[in-house]
Enzyme design. Structure first.
Site: not given
Ligand code: 13P
Length: 250
Positions: A9-11, A94, A96, A166, A172, A212, A234
């Site tokens: 997931n590149w966000k 998600h 976020e 998650e 993150g 993570s 990430g």
């Molecule tokens: P990280 O791997 O950066 O913790 O993010 C996880 C995430 O939100 C994947 O959708």
């Protein structure tokens, strides 16, 4: 036997030129894996990554969609729009999006139905906050989110859904859930699905861990019996690191 599915997931990262370079670099590193490899990219990278990934084992997904098929929803993109350019997967709900963009269990459910109707494969995210974990509410929160997300689907439809567990406190932050904690939560989600849709369906649903994930912890996490791979934030921005996660068995 369920397959392992590793999705990046590149966000909100990666300009088109960076995305093109990334796929070029990743392709030879993951071409021999038997695991499913997905990159969920920003809308502006979809066209470029779809082109680059043609003829490879890399699949492309979006990170969000609207549940209506068309209309006056400025700035939104529908499932049909994604499907018609060749997108295969879409992340829904998600944390976020739940936290910053008012996504609710109800909109997640509507989006899921629209994605399935348009033959997109949804990756639905569930997970508890640190406060909820400390109050001992993890199981209730994640099983409720799962039940509400899947409400109204047939068992056949549920089998097409990928669920990503998650925990919000692990996203993150560099703090990963222990493999045992992740397994316990994912097992609880599988049990909930079994209660509603039956054991066969629950045995077939892919459930990922996210939060993570990196090459140093992926093998331990993805070797747990109920964990079918990961949703990687990430660490999916670096092709070498992401390839190591995809090839976690090596
Ligand atoms: P990280 O791997 O950066 O913790 O993010 C996880 C995430 O939100 C994947 O959708």
């Amino acid at each position: 036997m369920r397959r392992k599915v590793i999705a990046g997931n590149w966000k909100m990262n990666m300009l088109p030129n960076e995305a093109i370079e990334f796929v070029q670099k990743l392709e030879p590193l993951v071409k021999d894996t038997k695991n499913e490899v997905i990159l969920c990219v920003p809308y502006t990278d979809l066209f470029y990554t779809l082109n680059m990934a043609q003829g490879t084992n890399i699949k492309i997904g979006a990170q969000n969609m609207h549940y209506e098929s068309k209309g006056a929803f400025t700035g939104e993109v529908s499932a049909e729009m994604l499907k018609c350019i060749g997108v295969e997967y879409v992340i829904i709900g998600h944390s976020e999006r739940r936290a910053y963009f008012a996504e609710t269990d109800e909109t997640v459910n509507k989006k899921l139905k629209s994605a399935l109707k348009n033959e997109l494969k949804p990756i639905v995210c569930v997970g508890e906050s640190l406060e909820q974990r400390e109050k001992g509410e993890t199981k209730d929160i994640i099983t409720n989110q799962t039940r509400l997300a899947l409400e109204g689907l047939s068992p056949e439809e549920v089998e097409k859904v990928i669920i990503a567990y998650e925990p919000i406190w692990a996203i993150g932050t560099g703090k990963t859930a222990t493999a045992n904690d992740a397994e316990e939560s994912i097992h609880a989600i599988r049990e909930e699905i079994s209660k509603i849709y039956g054991q066969d369906t629950s045995d077939r649903v892919i459930i990922q861990y996210g939060g993570s994930v990196k090459s140093s912890n992926s093998q331990e996490l993805f070797s747990m019996p109920d964990i079918d791979g990961g949703l990687v934030g990430g660490a999916s921005l670096d092709a070498n690191e992401f390839a190591k996660i995809v090839n976690f068995e090596n």
